[in-house]
Design a protein around this motif. Structure first.
Motif, mmCIF file in Angstrom:
data_model
loop_
_atom_site.group_PDB
_atom_site.id
_atom_site.type_symbol
_atom_site.label_atom_id
_atom_site.label_comp_id
_atom_site.label_asym_id
_atom_site.label_seq_id
_atom_site.Cartn_x
_atom_site.Cartn_y
_atom_site.Cartn_z
ATOM 1 N N PHE A 36 0.832 -1.203 0.000
ATOM 2 C CA PHE A 36 0.000 0.000 0.000
ATOM 3 C C PHE A 36 0.867 1.254 0.000
ATOM 4 C CE2 PHE A 36 -1.798 3.384 2.655
ATOM 5 C CZ PHE A 36 -2.920 3.715 1.918
ATOM 6 N N ALA A 37 1.892 1.282 0.860
ATOM 7 C CA ALA A 37 2.719 2.474 1.012
ATOM 8 C C ALA A 37 3.496 2.798 -0.252
ATOM 9 C CB ALA A 37 3.684 2.293 2.183
ATOM 10 N N GLN A 38 3.882 1.780 -1.022
ATOM 11 C CA GLN A 38 4.730 1.995 -2.189
ATOM 12 C C GLN A 38 3.966 1.901 -3.503
ATOM 13 O OE1 GLN A 38 7.564 -1.115 -1.297
ATOM 14 N NE2 GLN A 38 8.892 0.273 -0.163
ATOM 15 N N ASP A 39 2.648 1.832 -3.443
ATOM 16 C CA ASP A 39 1.842 1.752 -4.657
ATOM 17 C C ASP A 39 2.097 2.989 -5.524
ATOM 18 O OD1 ASP A 39 -0.058 1.503 -6.620
ATOM 19 O OD2 ASP A 39 -1.720 1.088 -5.264
ATOM 20 N N PRO A 40 2.581 2.824 -6.765
ATOM 21 C CA PRO A 40 2.973 3.993 -7.576
ATOM 22 C C PRO A 40 1.819 4.717 -8.256
ATOM 23 C CG PRO A 40 3.381 1.977 -8.800
ATOM 24 C CD PRO A 40 2.911 1.548 -7.436
#
Length: 502
Positions: A36-40
């Motif tokens: 979730f945190a690194q979803d581009p």
């Protein structure tokens, strides 16, 4: 970028390990959060993380912020102005700014925080969110409005906002009545460790010892380190001494933890009713009426206490496995059962007498709650670890089941493990009925009783044609039972299978 300052917002690069060593057995939660945190993708995102106290939620969220270069802030019980002042100071440290930000209200603060993701996917973690909402009830609506403004097609903001909090009504309302529900992408509930993971956490390989420890402290990770000073039983022979020097020792945090947990969670004015309800449950009461009778309350008063405990994750309710119209309740955390069966009735003695003598007087009460813990472990195994072939279908539920009391033998028409599931012929088909005994050597009489119960269930109108009788034993089975298993008449499940098998 942000509206107040057109210059790009500097952010910290990822630093430190991907996850701390003490973040035990949270692989699925960690994978979900980091994805979730690194979803581009473009546009902001919202995640809500909740869990009862001491389950490692804060450790998980702090680790996420460190590993991704994100921003982390934990709320406290404070006025709105005080919280905004603290937040401004944390924000300034994160930005390496010379002076803290001074925000007049939450709208300005939220806009600045969300601007951190103007240049790349970046998590902004606000932990202990209910404490902030307590002083600022409009905060969820403020956040909802800010996220909606950033979600337009022309905006490239990629802030990943994570709201964390304990399992309390405020967190529940985020997904029940708040507008945030319509835009949240991920909800994570941080649960206590199951009995197998708890055994690994404590480093205990002996299933019998692991079960007894679980019956005391359950699967709460914090109790392993912070609450017993890293004290682990050295073997089965050390269990009694371990109990005396940890949970029965007034000098350790664990001694008062269960009482504080109830008092902190349920609020002023409800402590007595909640403790009495938990004492009733620890004594063996499982139905609404039994609890009301034990506590000397009207049904409506008992209902309020049970609802409060359930809302805060301290109580679990489930339909009876054989009479679905009857709801049975149980304590969610073994430490709470231990407190109300063993510690609470003897607290004065424990503060003035030798713990070993008090523990010897409490062994019968501990044996009762250990039996209940064993039965729950058997049900959990049936639901989550047994292979579909074990019961001839995929288990959906495993519950205590009864057909009503027999005046001559109250337990004659009850089973600790009633498994229902899918076998291709219906969503809740009866798959198995089982008896669970931790402290008894199981013999052929247990099988006869089990067969009588299956016959009674059939007489009550249930299809038992494909029911698999099962016996769950903590002390082994007689040769006659092993022979019956070889003939396909019963399934035997021992501690080794519960902890290691399917």
């Amino acid at each position: 970028m942000n509206a107040a300052d057109p210059r790009p917002t500097p952010v910290r690069e990822p630093e430190g390990p991907a996850r701390p060593r003490r973040l035990f057995d949270r692989d699925d939660e960690w994978a979900a959060l980091t994805a979730f945190a690194q979803d581009p993708k473009s546009g902001p995102g919202l995640c809500v993380v909740s869990g009862r106290p001491r389950q490692g939620k804060t450790l998980l969220l702090e680790a996420l912020a460190r590993a991704t270069g994100g921003f982390y802030f934990s709320g406290q019980e404070a006025t709105e102005a005080d919280s905004l002042r603290r937040l401004g100071e944390e924000y300034a440290r994160y930005r390496r700014a010379a002076a803290p930000s001074r925000w007049p209200d939450w709208k300005h603060a939220v806009d600045e925080l969300l601007a951190l993701g103007d240049t790349r996917p970046l998590p902004v973690v606000i932990d202990a969110f209910p404490d902030l909402v307590e002083a600022s009830p409009a905060l969820p609506s403020v956040i909802h409005g800010a996220l909606r403004r950033l979600a337009g097609p022309a905006r490239q903001n990629r802030t990943r906002l994570v709201l964390g909090g304990e399992t309390a009504p405020v967190m529940s309302r985020l997904f029940a009545g708040s507008p945030l529900r319509s835009i949240a992408e991920l909800e994570l509930r941080i649960q206590p460790l199951d009995f197998r993971a708890a055994a690994r956490l404590w480093g205990i390989e002996d299933p019998a010892l692991a079960l007894r420890v679980h019956a005391v402290v359950g699967g709460t990770p914090a109790y392993r380190y912070d609450y017993v000073n890293d004290d682990v039983p050295r073997g089965p022979e050390d269990f009694d001494d371990w109990v005396c020097r940890t949970v029965l020792n007034p000098r350790t945090p664990l001694f008062r933890e269960a009482r504080h947990l109830v008092d902190e969670e349920t609020g002023h004015g409800s402590h007595g009713a909640c403790h009495s309800a938990l004492a009733a449950l620890a004594s063996g009461c499982t139905t609404h009426g039994e609890i009301a009778a034990y506590t000397g309350q009207q049904l409506t008063d008992a209902s309020r206490a049970l609802a409060l405990l359930r809302d805060h994750g301290l109580l679990l309710s489930q339909p009876d496995g054989l009479r679905p119209g009857l709801v049975r309740h149980r304590i969610a955390d073994p430490l709470l059962a231990f407190e109300h069966a063993v510690v609470r009735p003897r607290r004065t003695a424990l503060e003035s007498e030798e713990a070993g003598a008090v523990w010897r007087s409490a062994r019968a009460d501990f044996s009762r709650i250990a039996e209940d813990c064993f039965a729950q472990i058997c049900r959990h195994w049936a639901e989550h670890f047994a292979a579909p072939a074990t019961f001839g279908g995929a288990p959906v539920t495993a519950a205590y089941g009864s057909l009503g009391s027999d005046p001559d033998s109250p337990e004659a028409h009850a089973a600790e493990v009633v498994v229902r599931g899918h076998d291709g012929q219906g969503p809740t088909r009866l798959l198995s009925i089982g008896l669970a005994r931790l402290g008894a050597d199981m013999d052929v009489e247990h099988l006869r009783r089990l067969h009588r119960l299956v016959d009674a269930v059939a007489a009550a109108g249930e299809d038992t044609g494909r029911v698999r009788p099962a016996l769950y034993g903590g002390r082994g089975f007689s040769p006659e039972l092993h022979a019956a298993q070889d003939r396909g008449e019963v399934m035997l499940v021992d501690l080794d299978r519960l902890y290691r098998g399917h």
